[in-house]
Design a protein around this motif. Structure first.
Motif, PDB file in Angstrom:
ATOM      1  N   SER A  11       0.840  -1.201   0.000  1.00 61.17           N
ATOM      2  CA  SER A  11       0.000   0.000   0.000  1.00 61.17           C
ATOM      3  C   SER A  11       0.870   1.244   0.000  1.00 61.17           C
ATOM      4  CB  SER A  11      -0.895   0.013   1.247  1.00 61.17           C
ATOM      5  OG  SER A  11      -1.789  -1.063   1.218  1.00 61.17           O
ATOM      6  N   ASN A  12       0.317   2.316  -0.547  1.00 57.00           N
ATOM      7  CA  ASN A  12       1.044   3.576  -0.475  1.00 57.00           C
ATOM      8  C   ASN A  12       0.692   4.287   0.835  1.00 57.00           C
ATOM      9  OD1 ASN A  12      -1.308   5.220  -0.848  1.00 57.00           O
ATOM     10  ND2 ASN A  12      -1.183   4.849  -3.047  1.00 57.00           N
ATOM     11  N   ILE A  13       1.378   5.343   1.144  1.00 61.57           N
ATOM     12  CA  ILE A  13       1.204   6.038   2.424  1.00 61.57           C
ATOM     13  C   ILE A  13      -0.233   6.523   2.604  1.00 61.57           C
ATOM     14  CG2 ILE A  13       1.887   8.085   3.740  1.00 61.57           C
ATOM     15  CD1 ILE A  13       4.725   7.674   2.588  1.00 61.57           C
ATOM     16  N   SER A  14      -0.834   7.041   1.558  1.00 58.77           N
ATOM     17  CA  SER A  14      -2.217   7.527   1.655  1.00 58.77           C
ATOM     18  C   SER A  14      -3.171   6.412   2.057  1.00 58.77           C
ATOM     19  CB  SER A  14      -2.681   8.124   0.326  1.00 58.77           C
ATOM     20  OG  SER A  14      -1.892   9.225  -0.012  1.00 58.77           O
ATOM     21  N   GLN A  15      -2.961   5.231   1.516  1.00 55.28           N
ATOM     22  CA  GLN A  15      -3.817   4.102   1.883  1.00 55.28           C
ATOM     23  C   GLN A  15      -3.641   3.741   3.359  1.00 55.28           C
ATOM     24  OE1 GLN A  15      -2.322   1.648  -1.344  1.00 55.28           O
ATOM     25  NE2 GLN A  15      -4.421   1.432  -2.135  1.00 55.28           N
ATOM     26  N   TYR A  16      -2.396   3.768   3.823  1.00 55.94           N
ATOM     27  CA  TYR A  16      -2.164   3.496   5.243  1.00 55.94           C
ATOM     28  C   TYR A  16      -2.857   4.535   6.126  1.00 55.94           C
ATOM     29  CZ  TYR A  16       1.267  -0.204   4.488  1.00 55.94           C
ATOM     30  OH  TYR A  16       1.880  -1.376   4.143  1.00 55.94           O
ATOM     31  N   CYS A  18      -5.488   6.241   5.466  1.00 55.38           N
ATOM     32  CA  CYS A  18      -6.927   5.945   5.439  1.00 55.38           C
ATOM     33  C   CYS A  18      -7.271   4.757   6.332  1.00 55.38           C
ATOM     34  CB  CYS A  18      -7.393   5.682   4.007  1.00 55.38           C
ATOM     35  SG  CYS A  18      -7.392   7.156   2.973  1.00 55.38           S
ATOM     36  N   LEU A  19      -6.429   3.744   6.321  1.00 54.90           N
ATOM     37  CA  LEU A  19      -6.663   2.568   7.162  1.00 54.90           C
ATOM     38  C   LEU A  19      -6.534   2.919   8.646  1.00 54.90           C
ATOM     39  CD1 LEU A  19      -4.744  -0.086   5.051  1.00 54.90           C
ATOM     40  CD2 LEU A  19      -7.221   0.140   5.310  1.00 54.90           C
ATOM     41  N   PHE A  20      -5.535   3.730   8.979  1.00 57.50           N
ATOM     42  CA  PHE A  20      -5.380   4.159  10.367  1.00 57.50           C
ATOM     43  C   PHE A  20      -6.599   4.965  10.812  1.00 57.50           C
ATOM     44  CE2 PHE A  20      -0.581   4.241   9.518  1.00 57.50           C
ATOM     45  CZ  PHE A  20      -0.430   2.923   9.924  1.00 57.50           C
ATOM     46  N   TYR A  21      -7.049   5.854   9.941  1.00 58.32           N
ATOM     47  CA  TYR A  21      -8.212   6.681  10.250  1.00 58.32           C
ATOM     48  C   TYR A  21      -9.452   5.813  10.474  1.00 58.32           C
ATOM     49  CZ  TYR A  21     -11.950  10.097   9.749  1.00 58.32           C
ATOM     50  OH  TYR A  21     -13.070  10.856   9.965  1.00 58.32           O
ATOM     51  N   LYS A  22      -9.644   4.853   9.595  1.00 57.10           N
ATOM     52  CA  LYS A  22     -10.802   3.964   9.716  1.00 57.10           C
ATOM     53  C   LYS A  22     -10.745   3.168  11.024  1.00 57.10           C
ATOM     54  CE  LYS A  22     -13.437   0.489   7.305  1.00 57.10           C
ATOM     55  NZ  LYS A  22     -13.777  -0.135   6.075  1.00 57.10           N
ATOM     56  N   ASP A  23      -9.578   2.670  11.363  1.00 55.57           N
ATOM     57  CA  ASP A  23      -9.426   1.936  12.607  1.00 55.57           C
ATOM     58  C   ASP A  23      -9.680   2.843  13.809  1.00 55.57           C
ATOM     59  OD1 ASP A  23      -8.444  -0.626  13.976  1.00 55.57           O
ATOM     60  OD2 ASP A  23      -7.199   0.938  14.894  1.00 55.57           O
ATOM     61  N   PHE A  24      -9.152   4.057  13.759  1.00 54.66           N
ATOM     62  CA  PHE A  24      -9.350   5.005  14.849  1.00 54.66           C
ATOM     63  C   PHE A  24     -10.831   5.354  14.998  1.00 54.66           C
ATOM     64  CE2 PHE A  24      -9.562   9.432  16.391  1.00 54.66           C
ATOM     65  CZ  PHE A  24      -9.028   9.226  17.662  1.00 54.66           C
ATOM     66  N   GLN A  25     -11.511   5.573  13.886  1.00 49.79           N
ATOM     67  CA  GLN A  25     -12.946   5.885  13.925  1.00 49.79           C
ATOM     68  C   GLN A  25     -13.730   4.735  14.559  1.00 49.79           C
ATOM     69  OE1 GLN A  25     -12.773   9.225  13.461  1.00 49.79           O
ATOM     70  NE2 GLN A  25     -14.624   9.115  12.291  1.00 49.79           N
ATOM     71  N   SER A  26     -13.434   3.524  14.157  1.00 47.84           N
ATOM     72  CA  SER A  26     -14.120   2.350  14.722  1.00 47.84           C
ATOM     73  C   SER A  26     -13.846   2.222  16.215  1.00 47.84           C
ATOM     74  CB  SER A  26     -13.670   1.071  14.025  1.00 47.84           C
ATOM     75  OG  SER A  26     -14.053   1.085  12.685  1.00 47.84           O
ATOM     76  N   TYR A  27     -12.619   2.421  16.599  1.00 48.04           N
ATOM     77  CA  TYR A  27     -12.223   2.356  18.005  1.00 48.04           C
ATOM     78  C   TYR A  27     -13.011   3.391  18.822  1.00 48.04           C
ATOM     79  CZ  TYR A  27      -9.247   3.127  22.103  1.00 48.04           C
ATOM     80  OH  TYR A  27      -8.790   3.298  23.385  1.00 48.04           O
ATOM     81  N   CYS A  28     -13.051   4.626  18.330  1.00 47.83           N
ATOM     82  CA  CYS A  28     -13.768   5.697  19.045  1.00 47.83           C
ATOM     83  C   CYS A  28     -15.264   5.421  19.103  1.00 47.83           C
ATOM     84  CB  CYS A  28     -13.527   7.049  18.372  1.00 47.83           C
ATOM     85  SG  CYS A  28     -11.862   7.673  18.607  1.00 47.83           S
ATOM     86  N   GLU A  29     -15.833   5.003  17.996  1.00 48.62           N
ATOM     87  CA  GLU A  29     -17.272   4.707  17.983  1.00 48.62           C
ATOM     88  C   GLU A  29     -17.636   3.685  19.053  1.00 48.62           C
ATOM     89  OE1 GLU A  29     -18.456   3.527  14.045  1.00 48.62           O
ATOM     90  OE2 GLU A  29     -17.941   5.486  13.205  1.00 48.62           O
ATOM     91  N   GLU A  30     -16.807   2.657  19.178  1.00 49.36           N
ATOM     92  CA  GLU A  30     -17.062   1.620  20.177  1.00 49.36           C
ATOM     93  C   GLU A  30     -16.990   2.187  21.594  1.00 49.36           C
ATOM     94  OE1 GLU A  30     -18.164  -1.883  21.692  1.00 49.36           O
ATOM     95  OE2 GLU A  30     -18.041  -1.462  19.544  1.00 49.36           O
TER      96      GLU A  30
END
Length: 146
Positions: A11-16, A18-30
């Motif tokens: 993956s390129n840096i932008s994809q990483y 985005c993945l970090f952001y998605k994981d962080f969002q899921s973590y916070c939502e929970e």
């Protein structure tokens, strides 16, 4: 969260990011679910907690959203008893927003929300690697705000 790790090896840096952001969002939502908060509302709560007495315009400007969006978010926070509006003494047409006691209690409980995710994110990093990453992120951030 991600089952097939091999697809991320090239993956390129932008994809990483985005993945970090998605994981962080899921973590916070929970973590925020039990408080009837969403990620978006939580950011408003942080701002109001740190800057009690803020005007809606100030909040909108900081969040980079229109005033109607801020008004809806504040109304939700009022309905959950996290904030209260008071008429501004200097300008009777505007309001100041203050955290309630309930807000203060939640903020005390959630004070480690971001550090806990970061701890998970950086668990295999040395102190030097963490500082290097922080430095690189700061440098990259300057590029997007200039």
């Amino acid at each position: 969260m991600f089952n097939n790790k091999s697809i991320f090896e090239k993956s390129n840096i932008s994809q990483y990011i985005c993945l970090f952001y998605k994981d962080f969002q899921s973590y916070c939502e929970e973590k925020l679910k039990e408080y009837n908060l969403t990620n978006g509302l939580y950011y408003y709560l942080i701002y109001i907690y740190k800057k009690p007495g803020s005007k809606l315009n100030e909040i909108s400007k900081f969040m980079n959203v229109d005033k109607s969006h801020t008004t809806r978010a504040i109304q939700k926070l009022i309905s959950f008893d996290y904030v209260e509006k008071q008429v501004n003494e200097d300008d009777k047409k505007s309001f100041n927003v203050y955290p309630t006691e309930k807000c203060k209690l939640v903020m005390e409980e959630m004070v480690d929300l971001f550090p806990k995710w970061e701890e998970r994110f950086l668990k295999d990093f040395s102190n030097e690697e963490v500082e290097l990453l922080r430095s690189l992120f700061k440098k990259a951030f300057k590029n997007i705000i200039d």
